[in-house]
Design an enzyme around this catalytic site. Structure first.
Site, mmCIF file in Angstrom:
data_model
loop_
_atom_site.group_PDB
_atom_site.id
_atom_site.type_symbol
_atom_site.label_atom_id
_atom_site.label_comp_id
_atom_site.label_asym_id
_atom_site.label_seq_id
_atom_site.Cartn_x
_atom_site.Cartn_y
_atom_site.Cartn_z
ATOM 1 N N ARG A 70 0.845 -1.196 0.000
ATOM 2 C CA ARG A 70 0.000 0.000 0.000
ATOM 3 C C ARG A 70 0.881 1.248 0.000
ATOM 4 O O ARG A 70 2.041 1.206 0.388
ATOM 5 C CB ARG A 70 -0.888 0.004 1.244
ATOM 6 C CG ARG A 70 -1.881 -1.121 1.294
ATOM 7 C CD ARG A 70 -2.645 -1.111 2.620
ATOM 8 N NE ARG A 70 -3.550 -2.232 2.694
ATOM 9 C CZ ARG A 70 -3.240 -3.421 3.198
ATOM 10 N NH1 ARG A 70 -2.022 -3.639 3.673
ATOM 11 N NH2 ARG A 70 -4.132 -4.388 3.231
ATOM 12 N N LYS A 93 -2.002 -2.382 7.682
ATOM 13 C CA LYS A 93 -3.416 -2.037 7.837
ATOM 14 C C LYS A 93 -4.144 -3.008 8.766
ATOM 15 O O LYS A 93 -4.958 -2.601 9.577
ATOM 16 C CB LYS A 93 -4.089 -2.014 6.465
ATOM 17 C CG LYS A 93 -5.555 -1.636 6.507
ATOM 18 C CD LYS A 93 -6.145 -1.618 5.116
ATOM 19 C CE LYS A 93 -7.632 -1.368 5.158
ATOM 20 N NZ LYS A 93 -8.220 -1.446 3.820
ATOM 21 N N HIS A 143 -4.357 2.827 -5.657
ATOM 22 C CA HIS A 143 -4.554 1.529 -4.996
ATOM 23 C C HIS A 143 -4.759 0.403 -6.009
ATOM 24 O O HIS A 143 -4.538 -0.764 -5.692
ATOM 25 C CB HIS A 143 -5.734 1.610 -4.025
ATOM 26 C CG HIS A 143 -5.787 0.475 -3.057
ATOM 27 N ND1 HIS A 143 -4.891 0.339 -2.020
ATOM 28 C CD2 HIS A 143 -6.624 -0.589 -2.982
ATOM 29 C CE1 HIS A 143 -5.184 -0.759 -1.336
ATOM 30 N NE2 HIS A 143 -6.233 -1.332 -1.903
ATOM 31 N N ARG A 146 -1.973 -2.051 -6.423
ATOM 32 C CA ARG A 146 -1.961 -3.213 -5.518
ATOM 33 C C ARG A 146 -2.735 -4.365 -6.162
ATOM 34 O O ARG A 146 -2.285 -5.505 -6.161
ATOM 35 C CB ARG A 146 -2.548 -2.821 -4.165
ATOM 36 C CG ARG A 146 -2.615 -3.938 -3.138
ATOM 37 C CD ARG A 146 -2.925 -3.346 -1.763
ATOM 38 N NE ARG A 146 -3.371 -4.319 -0.798
ATOM 39 C CZ ARG A 146 -2.591 -5.140 -0.113
ATOM 40 N NH1 ARG A 146 -1.279 -5.113 -0.313
ATOM 41 N NH2 ARG A 146 -3.094 -5.982 0.761
ATOM 42 N N HIS A 169 -3.265 -10.490 3.289
ATOM 43 C CA HIS A 169 -4.681 -10.846 3.424
ATOM 44 C C HIS A 169 -4.816 -12.090 4.297
ATOM 45 O O HIS A 169 -4.178 -13.097 4.047
ATOM 46 C CB HIS A 169 -5.312 -11.104 2.053
ATOM 47 C CG HIS A 169 -5.524 -9.865 1.266
ATOM 48 N ND1 HIS A 169 -4.672 -9.464 0.263
ATOM 49 C CD2 HIS A 169 -6.496 -8.927 1.342
ATOM 50 C CE1 HIS A 169 -5.120 -8.339 -0.263
ATOM 51 N NE2 HIS A 169 -6.214 -7.984 0.379
ATOM 52 N N TYR A 178 -9.162 -8.896 -4.819
ATOM 53 C CA TYR A 178 -8.022 -8.170 -5.383
ATOM 54 C C TYR A 178 -7.471 -8.857 -6.630
ATOM 55 O O TYR A 178 -6.564 -8.354 -7.265
ATOM 56 C CB TYR A 178 -6.901 -8.079 -4.349
ATOM 57 C CG TYR A 178 -7.013 -6.906 -3.436
ATOM 58 C CD1 TYR A 178 -6.231 -5.777 -3.621
ATOM 59 C CD2 TYR A 178 -7.919 -6.899 -2.387
ATOM 60 C CE1 TYR A 178 -6.335 -4.685 -2.798
ATOM 61 C CE2 TYR A 178 -8.030 -5.809 -1.550
ATOM 62 C CZ TYR A 178 -7.233 -4.711 -1.758
ATOM 63 O OH TYR A 178 -7.338 -3.631 -0.937
#
Length: 191
Positions: A70, A93, A143, A146, A169, A178
């Site tokens: 990120r 995050k 983003h 990513r 994740h 994603y």
């Protein structure tokens, strides 16, 4: 959702004097569909060859594409975070630290960089916005790099556990949001 939960808690745990949650018949909003935006070759070439006023932008973009990190994670990297074969991210995050493998390309980017990057998150956002506006690129967020990186990891043949280790994740369903493989790559693989 919060009010629904409060009513249920009041009824079940606090013995509130009503027997029915008045919000139980209200339909919950649907989740937003996942973004499926991938870069095409022209966009990628433009982005990688664009000359920014702040040279750090080029390194930040390249790292995002190569690692799936990120924006904030990239901007927080220090020399101490770079080990022999990985970048150690202590602050992520989801609150769990993770290690990003150092490929040859990532090593080259890091070697050219002065860490930590002397550019703010807002400056990255504004530079990105100006660049895509000048290029006429529609609906591409920083983003999305990513998403692009994670999709490329799968296209390279990495497994779900390997990609989730890199991306951070914890939930495979979230990881799949994603992942957007290009249909032409699948056709090539099948043939």
């Amino acid at each position: 959702m919060l009010l629904h939960h409060i009513y249920n808690t009041a009824i079940k745990q606090w013995c509130y004097p009503i027997t029915h949650n008045p919000l139980s018949n209200i339909q919950k909003p649907k989740c937003n569909p996942p973004r499926e935006r991938r870069l095409n070759d022209n966009e990628l070439n433009y982005i990688l060859n664009h000359k920014f006023k702040n040279n750090n932008m080029e390194h930040v973009i390249e790292l995002a594409l190569e690692t799936g990190m990120r924006r904030g994670e990239i901007l927080s990297i220090t020399k101490d975070d770079v080990k022999d074969n990985h970048i150690y991210l202590a602050d992520t995050k989801n609150g769990s630290p993770r290690k990003i493998p150092l490929t040859n390309k990532v090593k080259q980017i890091i070697d050219k960089s002065v860490l930590p990057y002397s550019i703010s998150s807002n400056a990255v956002r504004l530079s990105w916005y100006r660049m895509i506006k000048r290029a006429g690129i529609v609906d591409l967020h920083f983003h999305d790099l990513r998403h692009e990186a994670i999709s490329r990891f799968f296209e390279k043949g990495l497994s779900i556990p390997e990609v989730s280790l890199i991306s951070g994740h914890k939930d495979v369903r979230q990881l799949m949001r994603y992942t957007h493989l290009k249909i032409n790559n699948l056709i090539d693989k099948l043939n």
